[in-house]
Write an enzyme that holds these catalytic residues in place. Structure first.
Site, mmCIF file in Angstrom:
data_model
loop_
_atom_site.group_PDB
_atom_site.id
_atom_site.type_symbol
_atom_site.label_atom_id
_atom_site.label_comp_id
_atom_site.label_asym_id
_atom_site.label_seq_id
_atom_site.Cartn_x
_atom_site.Cartn_y
_atom_site.Cartn_z
ATOM 1 N N LYS A 207 0.830 -1.209 0.000
ATOM 2 C CA LYS A 207 0.000 0.000 0.000
ATOM 3 C C LYS A 207 0.867 1.264 0.000
ATOM 4 O O LYS A 207 2.082 1.197 0.155
ATOM 5 C CB LYS A 207 -0.944 -0.015 1.215
ATOM 6 C CG LYS A 207 -1.977 -1.156 1.147
ATOM 7 C CD LYS A 207 -3.097 -0.881 0.171
ATOM 8 C CE LYS A 207 -3.732 -2.112 -0.439
ATOM 9 N NZ LYS A 207 -4.593 -2.897 0.407
HETATM 10 C C1 LIG Z 1 -5.732 -3.829 0.736
HETATM 11 C C2 LIG Z 1 -7.148 -3.465 0.896
HETATM 12 C C3 LIG Z 1 -7.933 -3.943 1.970
HETATM 13 C C4 LIG Z 1 -7.483 -5.041 2.911
HETATM 14 O O1 LIG Z 1 -6.415 -4.765 3.671
HETATM 15 P P1 LIG Z 1 -5.432 -5.934 4.208
HETATM 16 O O2 LIG Z 1 -4.454 -5.158 5.020
HETATM 17 O O3 LIG Z 1 -4.824 -6.563 3.009
HETATM 18 O O4 LIG Z 1 -6.246 -6.845 5.020
HETATM 19 C C5 LIG Z 1 -9.220 -3.473 2.100
HETATM 20 N N1 LIG Z 1 -9.732 -2.601 1.220
HETATM 21 C C6 LIG Z 1 -9.036 -2.147 0.165
HETATM 22 C C7 LIG Z 1 -9.678 -1.174 -0.776
HETATM 23 C C8 LIG Z 1 -7.728 -2.582 -0.049
HETATM 24 O O5 LIG Z 1 -7.067 -2.167 -1.120
#
Ligand SMILES: *Cc1c(COP(=O)(O)O)cnc(C)c1O
Length: 439
Positions: A207
């Protein structure tokens, strides 16, 4: 190929012309993320050496710093974003037989947790310019059991809260921001993560704000905050345990009665190595995303007026794309004689830009999971098993979401503003648009 065609040789690399871009040795550095220095390494190593991998002291410091930076009253770290969104849904009262509304184009963890709570998901359309939930496709979906609207700030783009909030308020429905793509994005002078009743964001390694695996919930509402603590955290609810002193007062008697046992029967604590990295990352994050914004805005300025291409970015004062996670471009095939996005991207790739790929997250509304999964062994789909209205939608129901893969593509997610390199990347896109008639 006839000799006539050979003489009128295309300049495009896909037709053996010279590519617009020759990758340099340091090309990976332009895109490498997250930026990790000795400062991160030392902070993480210090936690390992101290043996406090699983405490909460550093995590609470990270939470306080993240909340202060974002402008939220409370922050609660979680082991991942999926867990944070689950807790946020529960905190907002989503339970058996209820409904949430969620845009169809997002990662599945914006919505799937509703089923774990015995609720179902009513998927809404996407605005094809913002790639966020279409504010005009929300109100008619609200029913007596709708508890929350999950709003995703997609690919760094803030959703249109000025239009969404009045609808939610009018119907007494909570707004849960999924801010997993938009840490630090600004919406008309306010930071994403502060725009709904509560927000949860992923902090996983890919991210824009990346600490390995992790998540963070933020809110100004003390009740929602306490409910998130009570749902997924041992020993943070004002009840002493064998392991930790009382560290935080929960005021709600109904929650206290369970003596610190998480009501979700799940454990959401973030490990402190990630918290330590998060504290270091946070100190550098504003400067790093300012650089990303400069670089990608430069890329789009160079492509202004090029047919077939439009930036995916917010065009409002005091608004930004944050860390520009999952950077996208909008494609308008009508301006290039109907050329398919697949062919367009193939040609840009041949010019030396491998990240120019068609598409974005696949629409979720027709996923078998949301139609048929029987999580609780009821012998029927969980989407209906708790007496929910049947709001399932099949392929064809949300045509804009379903068509977006033909109109959205990946662009380079620059992390550094290096004008001469960015000019070459832009030149690759411009060249393919210019010679589109040859494809
Ligand atoms: C990555 C993501 C998540 C989930 O997060 P994790 O840390 O992978 O559990 C939820 N919503 C969106 C839009 C994402 O891109």
């Amino acid at each position: 190929m006839t000799s006539h065609q050979t003489i009128r040789k295309s300049r495009l690399a896909i037709h053996n012309g010279t590519p617009a871009l020759i990758a340099t040795e340091n090309e990976r550095q332009l895109f490498h993320w997250p930026i990790v220095t000795d400062e991160d390494v030392q902070a993480v190593a210090a936690v390992m050496r101290s043996g406090q991998m699983s405490g909460t002291e550093l995590t609470k410091q990270f939470e306080a710093e993240y909340a202060a930076w974002q402008g939220s009253r409370y922050a609660l770290a979680t082991c991942n974003g999926t867990a944070g969104l689950l807790a946020a849904m529960w905190a907002c009262g989503v339970g058996a037989g209820d409904e949430i509304i969620c845009p169809s184009i997002t990662y599945w963890a914006s919505a799937a947790q509703a089923l774990t709570l015995g609720a179902t998901v009513n998927f809404a359309e996407i605005d094809p310019i913002t790639l966020c939930i279409d504010p005009d496709d929300i109100e008619h979906r609200i029913g007596p059991k709708t508890k929350a609207i999950v709003v995703v700030n997609y690919a760094g783009h803030p959703a249109d809260y000025d239009r969404i909030q009045p609808i939610a308020r009018k119907h007494g429905v909570k707004v849960i921001e999924d801010n997993s793509h938009a840490h630090g994005s600004m919406y008309k002078g306010r930071m994403c993560g502060t725009l709904g009743d509560i927000a949860a964001a992923s902090l996983m390694g890919a991210k824009s704000f990346a600490i390995g695996e992790g998540g963070i919930i933020t809110t100004d509402d003390p009740t929602l905050y306490e409910r998130c603590v009570a749902f997924g955290h041992y020993e943070r609810t004002g009840v002493a345990s064998n392991y930790n002193p009382v560290d935080q007062q929960v005021h709600d008697e109904a929650l206290l009665k369970f003596k610190g046992l998480p009501l979700g029967a799940t454990k959401h604590r973030l490990n402190q190595m990630c918290s330590a990295m998060g504290r270091v990352q946070l100190r550098h994050y504003p400067a790093r995303i300012a650089e990303i914004q400069k670089a990608i805005n430069r890329f789009w300025s160079l492509l202004e007026g090029v047919p077939g291409l439009r930036p995916h970015r917010i065009d409002e004062p005091d608004s930004t794309m944050g860390g520009w996670y999952h950077a996208r471009g909008l494609y308008v095939p009508e301006e290039l004689g109907g050329l398919s996005i697949d062919r367009f991207c193939e040609a840009v790739q041949a010019e030396g830009v491998p990240m120019c790929r068609p598409g974005l997250n696949a629409p979720l509304h027709a996923y078998a999971f949301f139609h048929d999964a029987d999580i609780f062994n009821h012998g029927r789909p969980t989407a209906l098993a708790f007496g929910q209205r049947d709001v399932r939608q099949s392929a064809g129901a949300l045509p804009i979401s379903e068509g977006l893969a033909q109109r959205v593509m990946g662009i380079p997610w620059f992390k550094h503003d290096v004008p001469e390199r960015i000019e070459q990347y832009a030149a690759a896109f411009r060249k393919v648009a210019e010679y589109a008639h040859e494809l």
